[in-house]
Design a protein around this motif. Sequence first.
Motif, PDB file in Angstrom:
ATOM      1  N   VAL A 263      59.072  35.954  56.367  1.00  0.00           N
ATOM      2  CA  VAL A 263      58.654  34.828  55.521  1.00  0.00           C
ATOM      3  C   VAL A 263      57.177  34.518  55.745  1.00  0.00           C
ATOM      4  O   VAL A 263      56.423  34.301  54.787  1.00  0.00           O
ATOM      5  N   PHE A 264      56.761  34.489  56.996  1.00  0.00           N
ATOM      6  CA  PHE A 264      55.357  34.210  57.319  1.00  0.00           C
ATOM      7  C   PHE A 264      54.441  35.261  56.684  1.00  0.00           C
ATOM      8  O   PHE A 264      53.403  34.929  56.092  1.00  0.00           O
ATOM      9  N   GLN A 265      54.826  36.533  56.781  1.00  0.00           N
ATOM     10  CA  GLN A 265      53.997  37.607  56.229  1.00  0.00           C
ATOM     11  C   GLN A 265      53.908  37.531  54.706  1.00  0.00           C
ATOM     12  O   GLN A 265      52.835  37.729  54.135  1.00  0.00           O
ATOM     13  N   VAL A 266      55.024  37.245  54.050  1.00  0.00           N
ATOM     14  CA  VAL A 266      55.021  37.145  52.588  1.00  0.00           C
ATOM     15  C   VAL A 266      54.194  35.948  52.141  1.00  0.00           C
ATOM     16  O   VAL A 266      53.413  36.038  51.176  1.00  0.00           O
ATOM     17  N   ALA A 267      54.332  34.819  52.849  1.00  0.00           N
ATOM     18  CA  ALA A 267      53.564  33.624  52.497  1.00  0.00           C
ATOM     19  C   ALA A 267      52.059  33.887  52.604  1.00  0.00           C
ATOM     20  O   ALA A 267      51.274  33.455  51.750  1.00  0.00           O
ATOM     21  N   LYS A 268      51.651  34.596  53.646  1.00  0.00           N
ATOM     22  CA  LYS A 268      50.233  34.940  53.798  1.00  0.00           C
ATOM     23  C   LYS A 268      49.769  35.841  52.662  1.00  0.00           C
ATOM     24  O   LYS A 268      48.670  35.683  52.132  1.00  0.00           O
ATOM     25  N   LYS A 269      50.605  36.823  52.293  1.00  0.00           N
ATOM     26  CA  LYS A 269      50.253  37.731  51.199  1.00  0.00           C
ATOM     27  C   LYS A 269      50.090  36.969  49.890  1.00  0.00           C
ATOM     28  O   LYS A 269      49.244  37.330  49.044  1.00  0.00           O
ATOM     29  N   LEU A 270      50.868  35.914  49.707  1.00  0.00           N
ATOM     30  CA  LEU A 270      50.769  35.103  48.487  1.00  0.00           C
ATOM     31  C   LEU A 270      49.543  34.193  48.499  1.00  0.00           C
ATOM     32  O   LEU A 270      49.273  33.508  47.506  1.00  0.00           O
ATOM     33  N   GLY A 271      48.824  34.179  49.625  1.00  0.00           N
ATOM     34  CA  GLY A 271      47.593  33.396  49.702  1.00  0.00           C
ATOM     35  C   GLY A 271      47.787  31.952  50.093  1.00  0.00           C
ATOM     36  O   GLY A 271      46.882  31.129  49.895  1.00  0.00           O
ATOM     37  N   LEU A 272      48.947  31.603  50.655  1.00  0.00           N
ATOM     38  CA  LEU A 272      49.179  30.225  51.083  1.00  0.00           C
ATOM     39  C   LEU A 272      48.345  29.920  52.326  1.00  0.00           C
ATOM     40  O   LEU A 272      48.069  30.813  53.138  1.00  0.00           O
ATOM     41  N   PRO A 273      47.928  28.665  52.507  1.00  0.00           N
ATOM     42  CA  PRO A 273      47.128  28.297  53.679  1.00  0.00           C
ATOM     43  C   PRO A 273      47.853  28.621  54.978  1.00  0.00           C
ATOM     44  O   PRO A 273      49.086  28.554  55.043  1.00  0.00           O
ATOM     45  N   GLU A 274      47.089  28.951  56.012  1.00  0.00           N
ATOM     46  CA  GLU A 274      47.659  29.341  57.297  1.00  0.00           C
ATOM     47  C   GLU A 274      48.623  28.290  57.843  1.00  0.00           C
ATOM     48  O   GLU A 274      49.721  28.606  58.319  1.00  0.00           O
ATOM     49  N   GLU A 275      48.237  27.020  57.751  1.00  0.00           N
ATOM     50  CA  GLU A 275      49.089  25.951  58.277  1.00  0.00           C
ATOM     51  C   GLU A 275      50.405  25.881  57.502  1.00  0.00           C
ATOM     52  O   GLU A 275      51.476  25.674  58.096  1.00  0.00           O
ATOM     53  N   HIS A 276      50.321  26.078  56.197  1.00  0.00           N
ATOM     54  CA  HIS A 276      51.539  26.068  55.375  1.00  0.00           C
ATOM     55  C   HIS A 276      52.439  27.254  55.741  1.00  0.00           C
ATOM     56  O   HIS A 276      53.672  27.121  55.769  1.00  0.00           O
ATOM     57  N   CYS A 277      51.819  28.417  56.011  1.00  0.00           N
ATOM     58  CA  CYS A 277      52.588  29.605  56.411  1.00  0.00           C
ATOM     59  C   CYS A 277      53.329  29.344  57.714  1.00  0.00           C
ATOM     60  O   CYS A 277      54.496  29.745  57.870  1.00  0.00           O
ATOM     61  N   ASP A 278      52.661  28.681  58.660  1.00  0.00           N
ATOM     62  CA  ASP A 278      53.305  28.351  59.936  1.00  0.00           C
ATOM     63  C   ASP A 278      54.479  27.400  59.730  1.00  0.00           C
ATOM     64  O   ASP A 278      55.555  27.579  60.319  1.00  0.00           O
ATOM     65  N   THR A 279      54.270  26.385  58.894  1.00  0.00           N
ATOM     66  CA  THR A 279      55.338  25.437  58.615  1.00  0.00           C
ATOM     67  C   THR A 279      56.538  26.142  57.990  1.00  0.00           C
ATOM     68  O   THR A 279      57.695  25.924  58.373  1.00  0.00           O
ATOM     69  N   LEU A 280      56.249  27.016  57.041  1.00  0.00           N
ATOM     70  CA  LEU A 280      57.308  27.761  56.361  1.00  0.00           C
ATOM     71  C   LEU A 280      58.051  28.674  57.331  1.00  0.00           C
ATOM     72  O   LEU A 280      59.284  28.798  57.266  1.00  0.00           O
ATOM     73  N   LYS A 281      57.316  29.298  58.240  1.00  0.00           N
ATOM     74  CA  LYS A 281      57.931  30.185  59.232  1.00  0.00           C
ATOM     75  C   LYS A 281      58.961  29.424  60.074  1.00  0.00           C
ATOM     76  O   LYS A 281      60.096  29.882  60.256  1.00  0.00           O
ATOM     77  N   HIS A 282      58.570  28.257  60.594  1.00  0.00           N
ATOM     78  CA  HIS A 282      59.474  27.496  61.450  1.00  0.00           C
ATOM     79  C   HIS A 282      60.620  26.893  60.647  1.00  0.00           C
ATOM     80  O   HIS A 282      61.772  26.885  61.106  1.00  0.00           O
ATOM     81  N   ALA A 283      60.320  26.405  59.460  1.00  0.00           N
ATOM     82  CA  ALA A 283      61.366  25.792  58.632  1.00  0.00           C
ATOM     83  C   ALA A 283      62.406  26.811  58.203  1.00  0.00           C
ATOM     84  O   ALA A 283      63.607  26.509  58.141  1.00  0.00           O
ATOM     85  N   SER A 284      61.972  28.036  57.912  1.00  0.00           N
ATOM     86  CA  SER A 284      62.904  29.053  57.414  1.00  0.00           C
ATOM     87  C   SER A 284      63.937  29.453  58.457  1.00  0.00           C
ATOM     88  O   SER A 284      65.032  29.923  58.110  1.00  0.00           O
ATOM     89  N   ALA A 285      63.627  29.255  59.747  1.00  0.00           N
ATOM     90  CA  ALA A 285      64.581  29.599  60.802  1.00  0.00           C
ATOM     91  C   ALA A 285      65.828  28.718  60.756  1.00  0.00           C
ATOM     92  O   ALA A 285      66.830  29.021  61.399  1.00  0.00           O
ATOM     93  N   MET A 286      65.764  27.634  59.966  1.00  0.00           N
ATOM     94  CA  MET A 286      66.912  26.722  59.867  1.00  0.00           C
ATOM     95  C   MET A 286      67.668  26.894  58.546  1.00  0.00           C
ATOM     96  O   MET A 286      68.507  26.059  58.197  1.00  0.00           O
ATOM     97  N   HIS A 287      67.399  27.980  57.820  1.00  0.00           N
ATOM     98  CA  HIS A 287      67.953  28.101  56.469  1.00  0.00           C
ATOM     99  C   HIS A 287      69.479  28.124  56.446  1.00  0.00           C
ATOM    100  O   HIS A 287      70.091  27.665  55.485  1.00  0.00           O
ATOM    101  N   ASP A 288      70.104  28.641  57.491  1.00  0.00           N
ATOM    102  CA  ASP A 288      71.574  28.746  57.518  1.00  0.00           C
ATOM    103  C   ASP A 288      72.217  27.730  58.459  1.00  0.00           C
ATOM    104  O   ASP A 288      73.349  27.926  58.903  1.00  0.00           O
ATOM    105  N   ILE A 289      71.507  26.643  58.750  1.00  0.00           N
ATOM    106  CA  ILE A 289      72.024  25.667  59.714  1.00  0.00           C
ATOM    107  C   ILE A 289      73.349  25.071  59.248  1.00  0.00           C
ATOM    108  O   ILE A 289      74.189  24.668  60.054  1.00  0.00           O
ATOM    109  N   GLY A 290      73.572  25.068  57.945  1.00  0.00           N
ATOM    110  CA  GLY A 290      74.813  24.526  57.406  1.00  0.00           C
ATOM    111  C   GLY A 290      76.045  25.328  57.771  1.00  0.00           C
ATOM    112  O   GLY A 290      77.179  24.838  57.627  1.00  0.00           O
ATOM    113  N   LYS A 291      75.859  26.568  58.260  1.00  0.00           N
ATOM    114  CA  LYS A 291      77.007  27.378  58.659  1.00  0.00           C
ATOM    115  C   LYS A 291      77.717  26.801  59.874  1.00  0.00           C
ATOM    116  O   LYS A 291      78.843  27.203  60.186  1.00  0.00           O
ATOM    117  N   LEU A 292      77.068  25.847  60.561  1.00  0.00           N
ATOM    118  CA  LEU A 292      77.751  25.160  61.652  1.00  0.00           C
ATOM    119  C   LEU A 292      78.978  24.405  61.144  1.00  0.00           C
ATOM    120  O   LEU A 292      79.915  24.156  61.901  1.00  0.00           O
TER     121      LEU A 292
END
Length: 355
Positions: free
Chosen positions: A191-220
């Motif tokens: 996700v971080f690599q794709v976001a960077k390729k799309l030209g998103l700001p570095e800080e936004h890429c970092d936020t997206l990287k950490h947020a995406s790790a919780m995408h399946d949290i509902g499986k609990l």
Amino acid sequence: MSTNEKQYKSETVKIMIIDDVKANTLLLEKLFLMNGYQNITVIHDSTKALEAIDQEDPDVLLLDLKMPIVDGFEILASLNERDHPLLNSLLVITAYHDSEYRHRALQLGARDFLTKPFDPTEVSLKVRHLLETNHQRRLREDQNLQLESLVLQRTLRIAELQDEYVLRMITAMKHRDNETGRHLMRMSQYVFQVAKKLGLPEEHCDTLKHASAMHDIGKLAIPDRILLKKGRLTLEEFEVMKQHTTKGAELLSGSRSEVLIMAESIALTHHEKWDGNGYPRGLKREDIPLEGRIVAICDVFDALTSTRPYKSAWTEEEALAEIQRQSGIHFDPEIVQAFSEIFTEIVETRMRWLD
């Protein structure tokens, strides 16, 4: 005797021997018992080998090559096709002295050899070496996950953002499914690599990287009988599984943290499809948040290239071809293009996080 060695000679270590010659297995079994290993499974009928491996889940496998009906090469090939983790602990027993057979076994994933007639001391040392090597590999993997968690904690200011709660939920997910931790780390890197390729700001890429790790949290909130089922889900079970999107969003809702707000959006929308045929709300095109569209591709890529109880792993190239085929149907064409352009980097990332 070292701490590791004591651990390996405990009742928790499972050793499996697959050899049609009973004299060989009796000798090996006696040797292991003398060395303190108590959980030993012997398979003489090679046609039942794969079933036994799945049922017993051994820590070390000693595999004969020359057997009737199903030989050791066929068993190796099947394990290799499934990218089975047992390949990391597989010791071939062979009477073949021709290098051609050794090379073939190595190509199929064998880690080491025992030559018949085998030396008892050599057997003990090789098994201990395999156990210690795999133990160290698992320690490195755990350390990588811990380091990632530490970075995440510093980035999100855990005390302020109550992220300990989220990290505990992720840890709980890893305990329910051994593959989940590795999947989360691989996928968030993509996700971080794709976001960077799309030209998103570095800080936004970092936020997206950490947020995406919780995408399946509902499986609990999904019952184990469905989440851990070894086989395809029924239509009724799949309807329950689909609820992980809304339940995940509910778990993450109400925060003022930028990361958790984005994580809530991702949890809810990462199964929406570009053409509107996704779930839970049937959103289409740009109505799907950008973060949900990015995670959708990365999540599918890692799922396709990973072994599941109901399927073998696809090659990276096969997975890329499927993603490109679904451009404009399942996925945002612009993100598919970005993913395709950095495909080599994505594969390199996957290789790093597999070990």
